[in-house]
Design an enzyme around this catalytic site. Structure first.
Site, PDB file in Angstrom:
ATOM      1  CB  SER A 140      -0.865   0.006   1.266  1.00 14.70           C
ATOM      2  OG  SER A 140      -1.520   1.249   1.426  1.00 14.70           O
ATOM      3  CE1 TYR A 153      -3.770  -1.986   5.143  1.00 15.57           C
ATOM      4  CE2 TYR A 153      -3.625   0.319   4.475  1.00 15.57           C
ATOM      5  CZ  TYR A 153      -3.741  -1.019   4.141  1.00 15.57           C
ATOM      6  OH  TYR A 153      -3.833  -1.396   2.820  1.00 15.57           O
TER       7      TYR A 153
HETATM    8  P1  NAP Z   1     -11.316  -6.075  -0.177  1.00 14.14           P
HETATM    9  O1  NAP Z   1     -12.251  -5.900  -1.317  1.00 14.14           O
HETATM   10  O2  NAP Z   1     -11.820  -5.886   1.212  1.00 14.14           O
HETATM   11  O3  NAP Z   1     -10.617  -7.507  -0.310  1.00 14.14           O
HETATM   12  C1  NAP Z   1      -9.855  -8.064   0.724  1.00 14.14           C
HETATM   13  C2  NAP Z   1      -9.687  -9.546   0.452  1.00 14.14           C
HETATM   14  O4  NAP Z   1      -8.849 -10.091   1.494  1.00 14.14           O
HETATM   15  C3  NAP Z   1     -11.010 -10.299   0.496  1.00 14.14           C
HETATM   16  O5  NAP Z   1     -11.046 -11.196  -0.596  1.00 14.14           O
HETATM   17  C4  NAP Z   1     -10.955 -11.049   1.808  1.00 14.14           C
HETATM   18  O6  NAP Z   1     -11.612 -12.308   1.657  1.00 14.14           O
HETATM   19  C5  NAP Z   1      -9.462 -11.277   1.948  1.00 14.14           C
HETATM   20  N1  NAP Z   1      -9.063 -11.586   3.310  1.00 14.14           N
HETATM   21  C6  NAP Z   1      -9.149 -10.804   4.404  1.00 14.14           C
HETATM   22  N2  NAP Z   1      -8.743 -11.473   5.499  1.00 14.14           N
HETATM   23  C7  NAP Z   1      -8.401 -12.721   5.062  1.00 14.14           C
HETATM   24  C8  NAP Z   1      -7.926 -13.893   5.715  1.00 14.14           C
HETATM   25  N3  NAP Z   1      -7.731 -13.942   7.034  1.00 14.14           N
HETATM   26  N4  NAP Z   1      -7.659 -14.985   4.955  1.00 14.14           N
HETATM   27  C9  NAP Z   1      -7.860 -14.975   3.632  1.00 14.14           C
HETATM   28  N5  NAP Z   1      -8.324 -13.903   2.953  1.00 14.14           N
HETATM   29  C10 NAP Z   1      -8.592 -12.797   3.684  1.00 14.14           C
HETATM   30  O7  NAP Z   1     -10.083  -5.045  -0.311  1.00 14.14           O
HETATM   31  P2  NAP Z   1      -8.982  -4.812  -1.464  1.00 14.14           P
HETATM   32  O8  NAP Z   1      -8.866  -3.355  -1.617  1.00 14.14           O
HETATM   33  O9  NAP Z   1      -9.254  -5.635  -2.652  1.00 14.14           O
HETATM   34  O10 NAP Z   1      -7.700  -5.316  -0.681  1.00 14.14           O
HETATM   35  C11 NAP Z   1      -6.744  -6.186  -1.263  1.00 14.14           C
HETATM   36  C12 NAP Z   1      -5.348  -5.781  -0.788  1.00 14.14           C
HETATM   37  O11 NAP Z   1      -5.039  -4.473  -1.283  1.00 14.14           O
HETATM   38  C13 NAP Z   1      -5.184  -5.709   0.738  1.00 14.14           C
HETATM   39  O12 NAP Z   1      -3.920  -6.258   1.078  1.00 14.14           O
HETATM   40  C14 NAP Z   1      -5.197  -4.210   1.021  1.00 14.14           C
HETATM   41  O13 NAP Z   1      -4.497  -3.886   2.183  1.00 14.14           O
HETATM   42  C15 NAP Z   1      -4.517  -3.693  -0.240  1.00 14.14           C
HETATM   43  N6  NAP Z   1      -4.756  -2.285  -0.541  1.00 14.14           N
HETATM   44  C16 NAP Z   1      -6.012  -1.804  -0.761  1.00 14.14           C
HETATM   45  C17 NAP Z   1      -6.191  -0.447  -1.032  1.00 14.14           C
HETATM   46  C18 NAP Z   1      -7.545   0.145  -1.270  1.00 14.14           C
HETATM   47  O14 NAP Z   1      -7.664   1.387  -1.234  1.00 14.14           O
HETATM   48  N7  NAP Z   1      -8.558  -0.630  -1.549  1.00 14.14           N
HETATM   49  C19 NAP Z   1      -5.074   0.404  -1.103  1.00 14.14           C
HETATM   50  C20 NAP Z   1      -3.823  -0.128  -0.870  1.00 14.14           C
HETATM   51  C21 NAP Z   1      -3.669  -1.463  -0.608  1.00 14.14           C
HETATM   52  P3  NAP Z   1     -12.508 -13.053   2.773  1.00 14.14           P
HETATM   53  O15 NAP Z   1     -13.062 -12.007   3.686  1.00 14.14           O
HETATM   54  O16 NAP Z   1     -13.535 -13.777   1.964  1.00 14.14           O
HETATM   55  O17 NAP Z   1     -11.542 -13.994   3.443  1.00 14.14           O
END
Ligand code: NAP
Length: 252
Positions: A140, A153
């Site tokens: 991130s 975070y």
């Molecule tokens: P999201 O839509 O909330 O997706 C998060 C995913 O992580 C879900 O598929 C969730 O699946 C999975 N997850 C959470 N806890 C888990 C666990 N214990 N075991 C297995 N899977 C787990 O958010 P996203 O934005 O796509 O996030 C993906 C990545 O991008 C994350 O690492 C986040 O920190 C990073 N990121 C996001 C942003 C943003 O602005 N969106 C910015 C920078 C970085 P289940 O709940 O079904 O397990």
């Protein structure tokens, strides 16, 4: 010994956190790029729907990256792995340090840092065995910049970045690349999870600005893993044009 691969010799990619957002989009893009994709997350109904939508290249498997048993069952079921996308993760809460919640911090470290370490450790032999392995960690902009209320975070994503840097040193000389993709504001379920299901609070995060969408990041991940084997994209920061810093967002 022949290199183990997926169906009809296609390379195998593993995507964690594949049930929504960036992970689900990455599954779609990698399948289109010719990979067999193993999609892991806790919400298996979402994974089944994704597999139905994308087709036989996608194999849904239950995965909780905070559980050693779940990781063992998941990785034991995968005979080969050329690409591991450590995407599972996210943020919980936005309290200042003075009000911080231990359980939220523990979960953030368990998913964003320990989950990444455990998955990488479990699949490392298969990644090396592929002859062209690639670990792609979704970090991130929080791994580079601070903002008020983001300490848990930010600490976790800085921690994950440290793990990636050490991994690259330790794998030097092995046929495995290590890449970190660090997105800024991306409209997924990330904010809904962060604000414990408060849809209004989540919507406010993206109000008056144009965020990235999951496909933007998934396209980049796919680009990174389809470069020739000698090309290792180390760190790639991608932000919306409206976001100059984590805390500096232009809103109309
Ligand atoms: P999201 O839509 O909330 O997706 C998060 C995913 O992580 C879900 O598929 C969730 O699946 C999975 N997850 C959470 N806890 C888990 C666990 N214990 N075991 C297995 N899977 C787990 O958010 P996203 O934005 O796509 O996030 C993906 C990545 O991008 C994350 O690492 C986040 O920190 C990073 N990121 C996001 C942003 C943003 O602005 N969106 C910015 C920078 C970085 P289940 O709940 O079904 O397990």
């Amino acid at each position: 010994m022949p290199t183990p691969t997926g169906q009809e010799g296609r390379p195998v990619a593993v995507v964690t956190g594949a049930s929504s957002g960036i992970g689900a989009a990455t599954v779609r893009h990698l399948a289109t790029a010719g990979f067999d994709v193993v999609a892991g997350a806790r919400r298996t109904d979402r994974l089944e729907a994704l597999a139905k939508e994308v087709g036989s290249a996608v194999r849904p498997l239950p995965l909780d990256v905070t559980s050693a048993e779940s990781i063992e069952a998941f990785t034991d079921a995968i005979p080969a792995c050329r690409v591991l996308v450590n995407n599972a993760g996210g943020a919980l809460g936005q309290d200042r340090i003075a009000q911080s919640d231990d359980d939220q911090w523990i979960t953030m470290f368990e998913t964003n840092v320990l989950g990444l370490m455990r998955m990488t450790r479990a699949l490392l032999g298969k990644l090396i065995g592929s002859g062209n392995g690639h670990v792609v960690n979704i970090g991130s902009v929080a791994a580079h910049e601070a903002y008020v209320g983001g300490a848990g975070y930010i600490a976790a994503k800085h921690g994950a970045r440290g793990v990636n840097d050490v991994l690259r040193l330790e794998l030097n000389g092995q046929p495995v690349r290590v890449s970190e993709i660090d997105p800024g504001l991306t409209e997924t379920e990330f904010s809904l999870v962060r604000f414990d299901g408060d849809a209004e609070a989540a919507t406010r995060v993206y109000q008056g600005m144009t965020p990235l969408v999951a496909d933007d990041v998934a396209e980049i991940i796919t680009f990174v893993v389809t470069r020739p084997p000698h090309v290792d994209i180390d760190t790639l920061i991608v932000r919306p044009r409206d976001q100059a810093r984590t805390f500096m967002v232009h809103r109309s």
